[in-house]
Design an enzyme around this catalytic site. Structure first.
Site, PDB file in Angstrom:
ATOM      1  N   SER A 149      -3.646   0.258  -9.162  1.00  0.00           N
ATOM      2  CA  SER A 149      -2.411  -0.533  -8.882  1.00  0.00           C
ATOM      3  C   SER A 149      -2.574  -1.688  -7.765  1.00  0.00           C
ATOM      4  O   SER A 149      -3.479  -1.409  -6.949  1.00  0.00           O
ATOM      5  CB  SER A 149      -1.243   0.568  -8.198  1.00  0.00           C
ATOM      6  OG  SER A 149      -0.281  -0.204  -7.697  1.00  0.00           O
ATOM      7  N   TYR A 162       0.018   6.833  -2.193  1.00  0.00           N
ATOM      8  CA  TYR A 162      -0.244   6.232  -3.316  1.00  0.00           C
ATOM      9  C   TYR A 162      -1.286   5.016  -3.024  1.00  0.00           C
ATOM     10  O   TYR A 162      -2.218   5.030  -4.163  1.00  0.00           O
ATOM     11  CB  TYR A 162       0.935   5.507  -3.732  1.00  0.00           C
ATOM     12  CG  TYR A 162       0.854   4.976  -5.184  1.00  0.00           C
ATOM     13  CD1 TYR A 162       0.706   5.785  -6.155  1.00  0.00           C
ATOM     14  CD2 TYR A 162       1.024   3.577  -5.368  1.00  0.00           C
ATOM     15  CE1 TYR A 162       0.674   5.226  -7.577  1.00  0.00           C
ATOM     16  CE2 TYR A 162       0.892   2.849  -6.522  1.00  0.00           C
ATOM     17  CZ  TYR A 162       0.897   3.802  -7.574  1.00  0.00           C
ATOM     18  OH  TYR A 162       0.582   3.125  -8.824  1.00  0.00           O
TER      19      TYR A 162
END
Length: 260
Positions: A149, A162
């Site tokens: 990501s 995350y």
């Protein structure tokens, strides 16, 4: 494990895609089967979505098999890979796509919540790579594509766990690439930006941002690059991270001053 079509598989490359029932994973499954690969779609609990994607692929002439498994569980990973190898004789492409988002400020993050994110986003790819790489070494050919990501480089508030998990995944990519590159195995990462999926729709609702607005990409924007990295054409690409975010990292935010 459920076949959706009957087709000769001898000589066909075999791909395993985790988190393949929805969003980016489903698009990757569609693209790889469209390119002629046999795909093993792995999902944890989205039975209806996995069945729907599999039927779509079968109707289009692709060959897909469904596997319900938790890829953060070592025993389930071993059974999964053994099953695929027993059926199709090998694994040529591994796409580690399964992931979770659990955004909350670090000071409010419980240890169990932190560990869940890291186990799904980082430990699971480690387990899958550890199980699949020996098979690829026997073949002297393989492709591992990890889905990260751009939050690694631009994390928002509450994305500590995350971003840390995906940053670790990119480091895993580089480390594994150094270990197996001389054996014909290519290991790379794709780091999506804001992509319209079920997972990001939930996040958008909490943030008050519409996923239909400008700057959002589609799962197919990711699947095309994954398909390229899974092909022979990507043989000279190793240990890299490719950001696919519509230029967000490259373009200066609105309102920023020149030279800032």
């Amino acid at each position: 494990m459920t076949p959706e079509t009957e087709r000769e598989t001898e000589g066909t490359r075999v791909a395993v895609v985790t988190g393949g029932s929805r969003g980016i994973g489903a698009a990757i499954c569609r693209r790889l089967t469209g390119d002629g690969l046999t795909v093993h779609l792995v999902y944890r609990d989205a039975d209806d979505a996995a069945e729907r994607v599999s039927k779509e692929i079968g109707a289009a002439g692709g060959l897909v098999f469904r596997h319900k498994a938790d890829v953060s569980d070592e025993a389930q990973v071993r059974r999964l890979v053994d099953s695929v190898v027993e059926q199709d004789g090998g694994v040529h492409v591994l796409v580690n796509n399964a992931g979770v988002i659990d955004d909350r400020l670090l000071a409010l993050t419980r240890t169990a919540q932190w560990e869940r994110v890291l186990r799904t986003n980082l430990t699971a790819p480690f387990l899958m790579c550890r199980a699949v790489v020996p098979v690829m070494l026997e073949q002297s050919w393989g492709r591992v594509i990890n889905i990260s990501s751009n939050s690694v480089r631009q994390p928002g508030p509450g994305q500590t766990s995350y971003a840390a998990s995906k940053g670790g995944l990119e480091a895993l990519t580089r480390g594994l690439a150094a270990e197996v590159g001389h054996k014909g195995i290519r290991v790379n990462t794709v780091a999506p930006g804001a992509i319209r999926t079920d997972m990001t729709a939930d996040l958008s609702a909490r943030l008050g941002v519409s996923p239909e607005g400008a700057g959002w990409g589609l799962p197919e924007d990711i699947s095309g690059l994954v398909a390229f990295l899974a092909s022979d054409e990507a043989d000279y690409i190793q240990g890299q991270t490719f950001t696919v975010d519509g230029g967000r990292l490259a373009m200066r935010p609105r309102g920023s001053k020149s030279g800032a």
